[in-house]
Design a protein around this motif. Structure first.
Motif, PDB file in Angstrom:
ATOM      1  N   SER A  74       5.248  -0.484   1.391  1.00 20.11           N
ATOM      2  CA  SER A  74       4.990   0.308   0.326  1.00 20.11           C
ATOM      3  C   SER A  74       4.422  -0.435  -1.003  1.00 20.11           C
ATOM      4  N   ALA A  77       0.685  -0.642  -0.625  1.00 20.49           N
ATOM      5  CA  ALA A  77       0.065   0.638  -0.775  1.00 20.49           C
ATOM      6  C   ALA A  77      -0.176   0.731  -2.465  1.00 20.49           C
ATOM      7  N   GLY A  78       1.049   0.313  -3.048  1.00 16.45           N
ATOM      8  CA  GLY A  78       0.971   0.158  -4.536  1.00 16.45           C
ATOM      9  C   GLY A  78      -0.143  -0.602  -5.101  1.00 16.45           C
ATOM     10  N   VAL A  81      -3.437   0.910  -4.609  1.00 17.47           N
ATOM     11  CA  VAL A  81      -3.597   2.042  -5.912  1.00 17.47           C
ATOM     12  C   VAL A  81      -3.912   1.411  -6.958  1.00 17.47           C
ATOM     13  N   THR A  91      -0.970   4.437 -12.030  1.00 19.29           N
ATOM     14  CA  THR A  91      -0.765   3.779 -10.682  1.00 19.29           C
ATOM     15  C   THR A  91       0.477   4.181 -10.227  1.00 19.29           C
ATOM     16  N   VAL A  95       1.172   6.407  -6.728  1.00 23.61           N
ATOM     17  CA  VAL A  95       2.002   5.770  -5.628  1.00 23.61           C
ATOM     18  C   VAL A  95       3.021   6.447  -5.368  1.00 23.61           C
ATOM     19  N   ALA A 156      -4.343  -0.965   3.094  1.00 22.92           N
ATOM     20  CA  ALA A 156      -4.096  -1.164   1.761  1.00 22.92           C
ATOM     21  C   ALA A 156      -4.596  -2.628   1.235  1.00 22.92           C
TER      22      ALA A 156
END
Length: 169
Positions: A74, A77-78, A81, A91, A95, A156
């Motif tokens: 996670s 991924a954040g 982004v 953002t 997310v 990511a």
């Protein structure tokens, strides 16, 4: 802060790769502590009621490992982004929408919907937490769920490093 960092160290790929490695290490350690502590406390409560499960059981260990690794997946991924959007509030919203809204919208009852659902990290975590898979028309495997974790993390990291190195800040 990233502009200052890139001014001090102009090699963007190296800086971002180091940031990806640091975020992965810190969030994996955080996830391991939280997942291990949660499992330990939960089992302490449940064992007093005769319903405890040992960590040596494959499904229990798999759930703790999946829960620990959900944090770095996670976070990466954040980070990806954030590297693309470059503003904090959008953002965070993006997310949230990417990680939490699609799992509610896609299920395993139709083939196309199952394909999308099986590619999401939250659904992968839920699959890894099941000792016995739900009887659905389009089930998937634990290996597939681990693959989703790896694919999201690698994608990511690639977006973070490559995407930022190709644009001006």
């Amino acid at each position: 802060m990233i502009r200052t960092t890139f001014t001090a160290v102009p090699a963007r790929n190296a800086v971002l790769a180091a940031k990806v490695a640091a975020v992965t290490a810190v969030t994996a350690a955080f996830g391991a502590v939280v997942a291990g502590a949660s499992f330990g406390l939960t089992q302490a409560i449940l064992s007093g009621r005769g319903a405890g499960v040992s960590i040596t059981e494959p499904a229990a260990f798999r759930l703790v490992a999946a829960s620990a690794l959900l944090a770095p997946v996670s976070a990466l991924a954040g980070m990806a982004v954030g590297a693309v959007v470059r503003h904090t509030a959008p953002t965070l919203v993006t997310v949230f929408v990417i990680l939490l809204v699609p799992p509610a919208a896609f299920g395993a009852d139709r083939h196309w919907s199952a394909l999308v659902a099986h590619a999401l990290p939250l659904n992968a975590w839920q699959r890894l937490g099941q000792a016995v898979p739900d009887p659905v028309p389009y089930p998937w495997t634990t290996a597939g769920a681990w693959t989703v974790y790896a694919a999201w993390a690698l994608a990511a990291a690639a977006v973070t490093v490559i995407g930022t190195s190709r644009r001006d800040l």
